[in-house]
Design a protein around this motif. Structure first.
Motif, short mmCIF file in Angstrom:
data_model
loop_
_atom_site.label_atom_id
_atom_site.label_comp_id
_atom_site.label_asym_id
_atom_site.label_seq_id
_atom_site.Cartn_x
_atom_site.Cartn_y
_atom_site.Cartn_z
N ALA A 9 -43.84 -38.25 10.32
CA ALA A 9 -43.26 -37.52 11.47
C ALA A 9 -42.14 -36.72 10.80
CB ALA A 9 -42.96 -38.29 12.66
N PHE A 10 -42.10 -35.40 11.42
CA PHE A 10 -40.82 -34.53 11.35
C PHE A 10 -40.56 -33.83 10.04
CE2 PHE A 10 -39.75 -36.56 15.46
CZ PHE A 10 -39.42 -35.53 16.12
N VAL A 11 -41.20 -34.63 8.94
CA VAL A 11 -40.76 -33.84 7.74
C VAL A 11 -41.46 -32.54 7.73
CG1 VAL A 11 -41.26 -33.78 4.97
CG2 VAL A 11 -40.68 -36.08 6.31
N GLY A 12 -42.77 -32.12 8.24
CA GLY A 12 -43.31 -30.93 8.12
C GLY A 12 -42.53 -30.03 8.93
N LEU A 13 -41.91 -30.50 10.06
CA LEU A 13 -41.34 -29.38 11.04
C LEU A 13 -40.00 -29.25 10.48
CD1 LEU A 13 -41.03 -28.44 13.90
CD2 LEU A 13 -40.44 -30.56 14.73
N ALA A 14 -38.94 -30.05 10.14
CA ALA A 14 -37.60 -29.97 10.05
C ALA A 14 -37.29 -29.35 8.50
CB ALA A 14 -36.92 -31.47 9.90
N VAL A 15 -38.03 -29.80 7.49
CA VAL A 15 -37.77 -29.21 6.20
C VAL A 15 -37.85 -27.66 6.00
CG1 VAL A 15 -38.18 -29.44 3.71
CG2 VAL A 15 -38.20 -31.42 5.08
N PRO A 16 -38.86 -27.17 6.52
CA PRO A 16 -38.93 -25.69 6.51
C PRO A 16 -37.57 -24.94 6.99
CG PRO A 16 -41.31 -26.32 6.92
CD PRO A 16 -40.18 -27.42 7.17
N HIS A 17 -37.19 -25.49 8.05
CA HIS A 17 -36.12 -25.14 8.75
C HIS A 17 -34.78 -25.33 7.82
CE1 HIS A 17 -37.83 -23.86 12.48
NE2 HIS A 17 -38.69 -24.71 12.41
N LEU A 18 -34.85 -26.47 7.36
CA LEU A 18 -33.64 -26.69 6.32
C LEU A 18 -33.74 -25.88 5.35
CD1 LEU A 18 -33.36 -30.62 6.36
CD2 LEU A 18 -31.84 -29.12 7.12
N ALA A 19 -34.72 -25.48 4.58
CA ALA A 19 -34.91 -24.50 3.60
C ALA A 19 -34.44 -23.18 3.86
CB ALA A 19 -36.35 -24.41 3.00
N ARG A 20 -34.80 -22.92 5.10
CA ARG A 20 -34.33 -21.47 5.39
C ARG A 20 -32.88 -21.28 5.68
NH1 ARG A 20 -38.51 -22.08 9.30
NH2 ARG A 20 -40.76 -21.33 8.31
N GLN A 21 -32.40 -22.52 6.08
CA GLN A 21 -30.73 -22.46 6.43
C GLN A 21 -29.92 -22.44 5.06
OE1 GLN A 21 -28.53 -22.77 9.19
NE2 GLN A 21 -30.51 -21.87 10.04
N LEU A 22 -30.59 -23.20 4.06
CA LEU A 22 -30.23 -23.36 2.70
C LEU A 22 -30.24 -21.85 1.86
CD1 LEU A 22 -28.78 -25.73 1.32
CD2 LEU A 22 -31.20 -26.27 0.46
N PHE A 23 -31.46 -21.40 1.90
CA PHE A 23 -31.39 -20.26 1.25
C PHE A 23 -31.33 -18.81 1.79
CE2 PHE A 23 -33.43 -23.38 -1.55
CZ PHE A 23 -33.30 -23.07 -2.76
N ASN A 24 -31.35 -18.87 3.27
CA ASN A 24 -31.09 -17.96 4.12
C ASN A 24 -32.13 -16.55 3.84
OD1 ASN A 24 -29.79 -16.19 6.10
ND2 ASN A 24 -28.25 -15.49 4.67
N ILE B 292 -36.11 -40.87 12.92
CA ILE B 292 -34.63 -40.98 13.25
C ILE B 292 -33.76 -39.89 12.42
CG2 ILE B 292 -32.57 -42.50 12.78
CD1 ILE B 292 -34.63 -44.76 13.27
N ILE B 293 -34.20 -39.57 11.32
CA ILE B 293 -33.42 -38.68 10.65
C ILE B 293 -33.88 -37.20 11.08
CG2 ILE B 293 -33.04 -37.47 8.33
CD1 ILE B 293 -33.01 -40.24 7.18
N GLY B 294 -35.29 -36.96 11.11
CA GLY B 294 -35.82 -35.75 11.49
C GLY B 294 -35.60 -34.95 12.84
N ALA B 295 -35.63 -36.00 13.85
CA ALA B 295 -35.51 -35.47 15.29
C ALA B 295 -33.87 -34.77 15.47
CB ALA B 295 -35.71 -36.58 16.31
N PRO B 296 -33.08 -35.61 15.23
CA PRO B 296 -31.58 -35.04 15.46
C PRO B 296 -31.59 -33.75 14.52
CG PRO B 296 -31.24 -37.20 14.73
CD PRO B 296 -32.72 -37.10 14.54
N VAL B 297 -32.27 -33.52 13.28
CA VAL B 297 -32.18 -32.24 12.47
C VAL B 297 -32.63 -31.00 13.61
CG1 VAL B 297 -32.89 -31.00 10.67
CG2 VAL B 297 -32.24 -33.09 10.18
N VAL B 298 -33.73 -31.40 14.25
CA VAL B 298 -34.24 -30.42 14.93
C VAL B 298 -33.50 -30.05 16.16
CG1 VAL B 298 -36.19 -29.72 16.39
CG2 VAL B 298 -36.54 -30.85 14.09
N ILE B 299 -32.91 -30.95 16.54
CA ILE B 299 -31.95 -30.96 17.81
C ILE B 299 -30.71 -30.36 17.48
CG2 ILE B 299 -30.45 -31.96 19.47
CD1 ILE B 299 -32.47 -34.36 19.61
N TRP B 300 -30.22 -30.49 16.34
CA TRP B 300 -29.19 -29.65 15.77
C TRP B 300 -29.47 -28.16 15.51
CZ3 TRP B 300 -28.49 -28.20 10.49
CH2 TRP B 300 -27.38 -27.55 10.16
N LEU B 301 -30.60 -27.95 14.90
CA LEU B 301 -30.88 -26.64 14.69
C LEU B 301 -30.91 -25.84 15.82
CD1 LEU B 301 -33.36 -27.11 11.94
CD2 LEU B 301 -31.43 -25.78 11.66
N LEU B 302 -31.68 -26.56 17.00
CA LEU B 302 -32.04 -25.66 17.91
C LEU B 302 -30.46 -25.42 18.89
CD1 LEU B 302 -34.95 -27.62 19.99
CD2 LEU B 302 -34.42 -25.28 19.73
#
Lengths: 260, 343
Positions: free
Chosen positions: B267-282, B325-335
């Protein structure tokens, strides 16, 4: 140069538009030429957007034929059409996370390589468009940070970057105040004059269109008169557009009046 | 779009991070192997202890490679789906694609004994499992796409994803009622998600499929960028919608399906990583995002697997739990940080 009338860029031969089970408007005829600003006007829900979508080949006409540079629209491939017609729809870009520059650069897609890299020529064109529409200061902003009027200008810039002979716009002035409405319409007029492009847009700003457009198509379910604003007024085409006991057209001032 | 060259520094940083997490990942496990020995084995092929050699080559390296492939692949499939469905919440797990893969796997693992009359092959090897899981995810994707073209509301898509999860759960519980306990256990372990227990031949099969998925994605980069504007604009830019949609869906199904088959639903890798990458590279340019999500996904998965190992302990936690456990908080943080999620 020869004084012969220039060739039409876009023309409709007795087309009917609509959807599978419902004809919206029938018998539409018009011919538009380079450098012209043309408005498609009509009352709400008459089918202006449907006509524009049909002209953009997003849907097919139910009958009749649309000619693009005297060749039937049906005979163009999606790829070939991309360098002939560009569009600005009422829907803004799906992603609001694009920067202004990125969004305008997407207009160059018909000319870029398989992976979409921009050549120097592409970049020059984008810079030219950004200068023309005075978007330099917004260049690096994201779309979700822009106002409606700014976003509309960016969408127009994208269409310009696509460098097509025809630009179709669906309701480019909705949600804008009167100053920004005029600003956008004058901008379109200038683009048509300066670049020789044909610009066709839908609008319910009939009074403004009367003042600015070269030709107008007044869309009505049964017959849709087309011509220069003055000709249409002389023919009285606007008189029965709305129920006369509510709103009537005054040919003298070229405005609509509330019937008291 | 900004010149891709100007992203060189973050990419070098990510590559370094990838190498570091790769070395860390293979250095820790239930048997502690000195770090210097791991490095000497990697770079010169010399190691003091023969069993360390075996552990590294037969267990840790294939596991680390599976982590890279599944992390990168799942992240890429998430990116493809977010762009295709114009939905920042799309991902293989949320849209029910993983459920589809689970259903395929469940039918194969547990259904074969029930329908043994029909399915008397008795060949539940990894290849048939991969095919079943990919077929399951492909079917779900087709249904999701059919709905997506009809329903403009993105919420409906997510609800449909949830419904697929429920249908899968229901069918799995019916199957498990009738199946043997060994097969049930096998399915439950599969559904925990695990990067271990993969042989070299399985790793090479998985990498083959993932590479096809990546190649199809790279071929779709231009289309994906056009789709950022919406389908009508994309069409007016010369994109052949129908064809491109199918290519993107096939790529997603290959990636998500095969990875789910080998590593279980993660779970969550597919959802969270693209958002992290967009943040990282803007940026939203897929020329940058495709390699970026591959790298970020691989790094994240290696690190999650490192945590799942509980260094120097014989216990291994289910990888699916760690990513959640790692992915869900990342999504909440982004939101909460950006007020709204963008793609």
């Amino acid at each position: 140069m020869s004084k012969a009338k220039p060739h039409t860029t876009l023309s409709a031969k007795n087309i009917s538009i609509g959807y599978k089970d419902k004809v919206v408007v029938q018998h539409i005829n018009f011919e538009v030429y380079p450098s012209e600003l043309v408005a498609i006007v009509g009352i709400n829900g008459v089918g202006k957007s449907t006509l524009l979508r049909t002209l953009a080949n997003l849907q097919r006409p139910l009958a009749g034929e649309i000619l693009l540079k005297s060749k039937s629209l049906e005979h163009y491939t999606t790829t070939a059409l991309a360098s002939e017609i560009s569009i600005v729809l009422t829907e803004p870009s799906a992603s609001k996370n694009l920067t202004v520059y990125e969004l305008i650069a997407l207009g160059r897609q018909p000319y870029t390589n398989w992976i979409g890299s921009l050549s120097e020529e592409d970049e020059a064109k984008i810079t030219e468009v950004i200068t023309m529409l005075q978007l330099e200061e917004l260049k690096h902003q994201k779309c979700f940070e822009l106002s409606d009027g700014q976003l509309q200008r960016v969408m127009i810039a994208r269409a310009l970057a696509q460098d097509t002979d025809i630009i179709l716009l669906d309701e480019p002035t909705t949600h804008l105040d009167i100053y920004h409405k005029v600003q956008i319409l004058k901008l379109l007029k200038n683009i048509a004059r300066e670049t020789g492009k044909t610009i066709v847009f839908t609008s319910h700003e009939i009074e403004m269109s009367l003042q600015l457009c070269d030709q107008m198509l007044l869309l009505k379910p049964t017959s849709s008169p087309f011509g220069k604003p003055k000709e249409l007024i002389a023919k009285g085409s606007f008189n029965d557009l709305f129920p006369r006991d509510t709103v009537s057209f005054d040919a003298q001032t070229e405005t609509f009046r509330i019937t008291k | 779009m900004k010149k891709t060259g100007s992203y060189r520094i973050p990419f070098i940083f990510l590559l370094l991070a990838l190498s570091l997490s790769f070395v860390l990942n293979i250095s820790f496990g239930s048997v502690s192997i000195p770090f210097t020995q791991v490095l000497s084995e990697l770079f010169s092929g010399k190691i003091e202890n023969e069993s360390w050699n075996y552990i590294l080559w037969s267990y840790r390296l294939p596991k680390a490679l599976t982590a890279i492939l599944s992390g990168g692949g799942l992240a890429l499939s998430g990116l493809l789906m977010q762009t295709l469905f114009r939905n920042p919440l799309a991902g293989p797990f949320v849209l029910g694609i993983s459920s589809g893969a689970s259903l395929g796997a469940a039918l194969l693992i547990m259904g074969s004994s029930i329908f043994s009359g029909i399915l008397s092959f008795g060949l539940i090897n990894t290849i048939s499992l991969a095919i079943a899981a990919s077929a399951g995810s492909f079917l779900v994707l087709l249904v999701v796409l059919a709905v997506a073209t009809r329903v403009k509301d993105t919420m409906a898509l997510l609800i449909i994803g949830l419904m697929f999860g429920s249908i899968t759960a229901a069918i799995v519980s019916v199957l498990s009622y009738f199946t043997t306990s060994e097969e049930l256990q096998r399915y439950v372990y599969w559904s925990f998600g695990s990067l271990g227990d993969v042989s070299w031949s399985q790793v090479s099969l998985l990498s083959g499929i993932v590479i096809i998925g990546i190649a199809l994605s790279i071929a779709s980069i231009k289309t994906l960028n056009a789709l950022l504007l919406g389908e009508n604009y994309a069409k007016s830019l010369g994109v052949q919608l129908q064809k491109s949609r199918y290519i993107i869906i096939i790529a997603t199904a290959l990636l998500a399906g095969s990875i789910t088959a080998f590593a279980g639903p993660i779970a969550f890798v597919g959802l969270a990583v693209p958002h992290l990458a967009r943040q990282l590279f803007n940026t939203t340019n897929h020329q940058v995002l495709v390699p970026a999500v591959l790298l970020c996904g691989a790094i994240l998965m290696l690190l999650c697997d490192l945590i799942a190992q509980i260094p120097s302990s014989a216990n291994v936690l289910p990888i699916n739990a760690i990513t959640s456990i790692i992915g869900a908080p990342v999504v909440i943080w982004l939101l909460t940080r950006k007020q709204k999620m963008l793609f």
